[in-house]
Scaffold this active site. Sequence first.
Site, mmCIF file in Angstrom:
data_model
loop_
_atom_site.group_PDB
_atom_site.id
_atom_site.type_symbol
_atom_site.label_atom_id
_atom_site.label_comp_id
_atom_site.label_asym_id
_atom_site.label_seq_id
_atom_site.Cartn_x
_atom_site.Cartn_y
_atom_site.Cartn_z
ATOM 1 C CG ASN A 1 -9.667 -22.580 -16.368
ATOM 2 O OD1 ASN A 1 -9.253 -23.411 -17.174
ATOM 3 N ND2 ASN A 1 -10.952 -22.392 -16.165
ATOM 4 C CD GLN B 1 -6.505 -18.382 -14.776
ATOM 5 O OE1 GLN B 1 -5.846 -17.803 -13.920
ATOM 6 N NE2 GLN B 1 -7.814 -18.196 -14.893
ATOM 7 C CG HIS C 1 -10.806 -9.855 -16.196
ATOM 8 N ND1 HIS C 1 -11.250 -10.803 -15.305
ATOM 9 C CD2 HIS C 1 -11.067 -10.337 -17.421
ATOM 10 C CE1 HIS C 1 -11.760 -11.811 -15.985
ATOM 11 N NE2 HIS C 1 -11.664 -11.560 -17.277
ATOM 12 C CB THR D 1 -15.813 2.618 -31.242
ATOM 13 O OG1 THR D 1 -16.710 3.020 -32.279
ATOM 14 C CG2 THR D 1 -15.032 3.828 -30.740
ATOM 15 C CB CYS E 1 -16.882 -19.703 -17.821
ATOM 16 S SG CYS E 1 -16.058 -18.133 -18.028
#
Length: 376
Positions: A149, A178, A198, A234, A320
């Site tokens: 990345n 990636q 995303h 859920t 990150c």
Amino acid sequence: MIYFDNASTTSVRPEVARVYKKLIDECFANADSMHAPGRKTNRQLEQARQHIAHSLKVLKEEIIFTSCASESNSLAVIGYALANQHRGKHILTSNVEHSSIKHAMNFLESIGFDVERLPINEQGIVTEEMVRSHMRKDTMLVSLMHVNNEIGSINPIEKIAKVVHAHPTCVFHSDCVQSFGKIDIPFEQLDMMTMSAHKIHGIKGSSMLLKKKNIVLQPLIFGGQQEQGLRGGTENAPANIVLAKTIRLALEEQEETYAHVKMLRDHLVDRISAIDGGHVLSPQNALPYILNVSFDQITSEVLLNALDEKGICVSAKSTCDSRSSQASEVILALNHSQKDASHAIRLSFSKDNTIEEADQFVEAVKEIVKNYGLSL
Ligand code: PLP
């Protein structure tokens, strides 16, 4: 705005956003409820799973929906290690994995696993020979990313999978966040594979762990029967349903987008190499979506902030780790200098970027270096 931070996250495709908004209204019911709206949500969720399985040529039962790639990675490596300790304690990974794998491995080490981190070579990859020479009788898991990345280097995962599978008691996981939708992935060769919506113009909160049917995992999120009991909670049905469309569009456009992004990357490499003090840090045969560069006159932080003021978004290191002040460990692992590592910035592209944006970026850097840069 010029957005060159697509490895961090991408904009949502308008067609995906439209369907997602509709699904929020139409499929709000719990996919595990027995009433009609619940059954409808469940039907759509399972149809989406079937479509994804068909696109990737895998089995429907091999798809586990999760909330993000960090969760998929954690479930893959920690879940596998905990459930299969009888196979051995030795795990192979690399010294440049995403922080989700890095921290998961640190955890496994802290509870007694023997984690070995293979170094990357000058091309930024772990070779199959390197893996072969470190495999042991008690190696139970190998986890290596497909595309790095920060620098875009591409591990030969198909060849590595063959080496791993020569050891019948060992399995191979690859973090393909990636590479998914950008280059072909040998799904059938991977025992477990991580992707994240995303990063391919999909919805946040939606990710997948592919795992072969025979792989047993220890769940990390306890709860109900959802996702074969492997992650309670859920279902995020609207996001998981629209993932099928996100994936279909990414795969349909994979070749065309690759060619476009490669043209942009090659153009930028030429222009940046021509700047005094400009260096390309990504290896030559890296994925063109990620380009790591440095400028001798200016540190990552100063350049990033100055570009931000001009409306140009880039990253230094992985997002990150962006709040840590340390120089990029990946650039250092590639044997670049400490200076390169603290001057590195990552540009990452998408189908929406243009050649005009690339030229504006180069002009902006030249101006910033002139105004704020140290003399060479
Ligand atoms: N793996 C890699 C290689 C990544 O680049 C990222 C995100 O940057 C992740 C995992 C984590 O993805 P997510 O944000 O979906 O948790």
